[in-house]
Design a protein around this motif. Structure first.
Motif, PDB file in Angstrom:
ATOM      1  N   VAL A 276       0.862  -1.180   0.000  1.00  0.00           N
ATOM      2  CA  VAL A 276       0.000   0.000   0.000  1.00  0.00           C
ATOM      3  C   VAL A 276       0.901   1.234   0.000  1.00  0.00           C
ATOM      4  CG1 VAL A 276      -1.701   1.336   1.311  1.00  0.00           C
ATOM      5  CG2 VAL A 276      -1.897  -1.159   1.189  1.00  0.00           C
ATOM      6  N   VAL A 277       0.711   2.104  -1.000  1.00  0.00           N
ATOM      7  CA  VAL A 277       1.468   3.355  -1.101  1.00  0.00           C
ATOM      8  C   VAL A 277       0.467   4.490  -0.930  1.00  0.00           C
ATOM      9  CG1 VAL A 277       3.052   4.738  -2.499  1.00  0.00           C
ATOM     10  CG2 VAL A 277       3.038   2.228  -2.732  1.00  0.00           C
TER      11      VAL A 277
ATOM     12  N   PRO B  84      -2.003   9.086   6.590  1.00  0.00           N
ATOM     13  CA  PRO B  84      -1.879   8.016   7.585  1.00  0.00           C
ATOM     14  C   PRO B  84      -3.213   7.357   7.944  1.00  0.00           C
ATOM     15  CG  PRO B  84      -1.438  10.162   8.586  1.00  0.00           C
ATOM     16  CD  PRO B  84      -1.583  10.383   7.112  1.00  0.00           C
ATOM     17  N   ASN B  85      -4.289   8.108   7.932  1.00  0.00           N
ATOM     18  CA  ASN B  85      -5.591   7.523   8.267  1.00  0.00           C
ATOM     19  C   ASN B  85      -6.067   6.556   7.181  1.00  0.00           C
ATOM     20  OD1 ASN B  85      -5.855   8.960  10.717  1.00  0.00           O
ATOM     21  ND2 ASN B  85      -6.544  10.762   9.595  1.00  0.00           N
ATOM     22  N   LEU B  86      -5.948   6.973   5.922  1.00  0.00           N
ATOM     23  CA  LEU B  86      -6.342   6.079   4.824  1.00  0.00           C
ATOM     24  C   LEU B  86      -5.427   4.857   4.773  1.00  0.00           C
ATOM     25  CD1 LEU B  86      -7.212   8.450   1.841  1.00  0.00           C
ATOM     26  CD2 LEU B  86      -8.755   7.012   3.163  1.00  0.00           C
TER      27      LEU B  86
ATOM     28  N   TRP C 192      -6.912   1.154   4.952  1.00  0.00           N
ATOM     29  CA  TRP C 192      -6.724   0.219   3.849  1.00  0.00           C
ATOM     30  C   TRP C 192      -5.959  -1.021   4.316  1.00  0.00           C
ATOM     31  CZ3 TRP C 192      -4.945   3.794  -0.777  1.00  0.00           C
ATOM     32  CH2 TRP C 192      -5.986   4.673  -1.098  1.00  0.00           C
ATOM     33  N   CYS C 193      -4.899  -0.806   5.072  1.00  0.00           N
ATOM     34  CA  CYS C 193      -4.091  -1.939   5.554  1.00  0.00           C
ATOM     35  C   CYS C 193      -4.908  -2.851   6.459  1.00  0.00           C
ATOM     36  CB  CYS C 193      -2.853  -1.435   6.293  1.00  0.00           C
ATOM     37  SG  CYS C 193      -1.611  -0.693   5.206  1.00  0.00           S
ATOM     38  N   GLN C 194      -5.674  -2.275   7.367  1.00  0.00           N
ATOM     39  CA  GLN C 194      -6.474  -3.087   8.284  1.00  0.00           C
ATOM     40  C   GLN C 194      -7.479  -3.957   7.539  1.00  0.00           C
ATOM     41  OE1 GLN C 194      -6.234  -3.519  11.701  1.00  0.00           O
ATOM     42  NE2 GLN C 194      -4.296  -2.528  11.272  1.00  0.00           N
TER      43      GLN C 194
END
Length: 137
Positions: A5-6, A10-12, A16-18
């Motif tokens: 993920v690039v 920080p919130n997005l 996205w990672c979660q």
């Protein structure tokens, strides 16, 4: 599937990672184009989820290195710019397998990643469109 993920927000990036980890993907993340390029110099991934504009700069160069290191790697480009149509995003790089517009519905992002990670059971389709999302399988 190994996903990079690039995303500079920080919130997005966290969101996205979660969700991608919950969907069963091995997720790595970076917040700059140079960090993505450094990662891709030494490591491979199966899928890149790429914010097109990272820290105010076009990050499409990440697609070239990602597919150079792993020709099977697919890229999902996320753009908030109305200047680029989905078709123009596909034309920018053959590695672009999907194009999403911000704000991205997280369920759409997870579904696109799942679709791209599924083994192909039929002849490839040049481009698919569903729920306002265009992608190449």
């Amino acid at each position: 599937m190994r996903v990079l993920v690039v995303q500079d927000d920080p919130n997005l990036r966290f969101l996205w990672c979660q969700f991608l980890e919950t969907a069963g993907h091995d997720v790595l993340h970076v917040d700059t184009q140079p960090a993505a390029l450094d990662f891709l110099q030494t490591d491979k991934c199966d899928l890149v989820v790429l914010d097109l504009c990272v820290q105010g700069r076009d990050a499409l160069g990440v697609t070239t290195l990602a597919t150079y290191r792993n020709p099977a790697c697919k890229v999902v480009v996320v753009s908030g710019s109305s200047a680029c149509s989905r078709k123009s995003l596909f034309a920018m790089s053959p590695a672009v397998a999907a194009a999403l517009r911000k704000p991205v519905d997280i369920e759409d992002l997870v579904e696109v990643c799942a679709t791209l990670s599924a083994p192909s059971r039929r002849a490839p389709t040049p481009m698919l469109q569903a729920n306002g999302v265009e992608f190449r399988p």
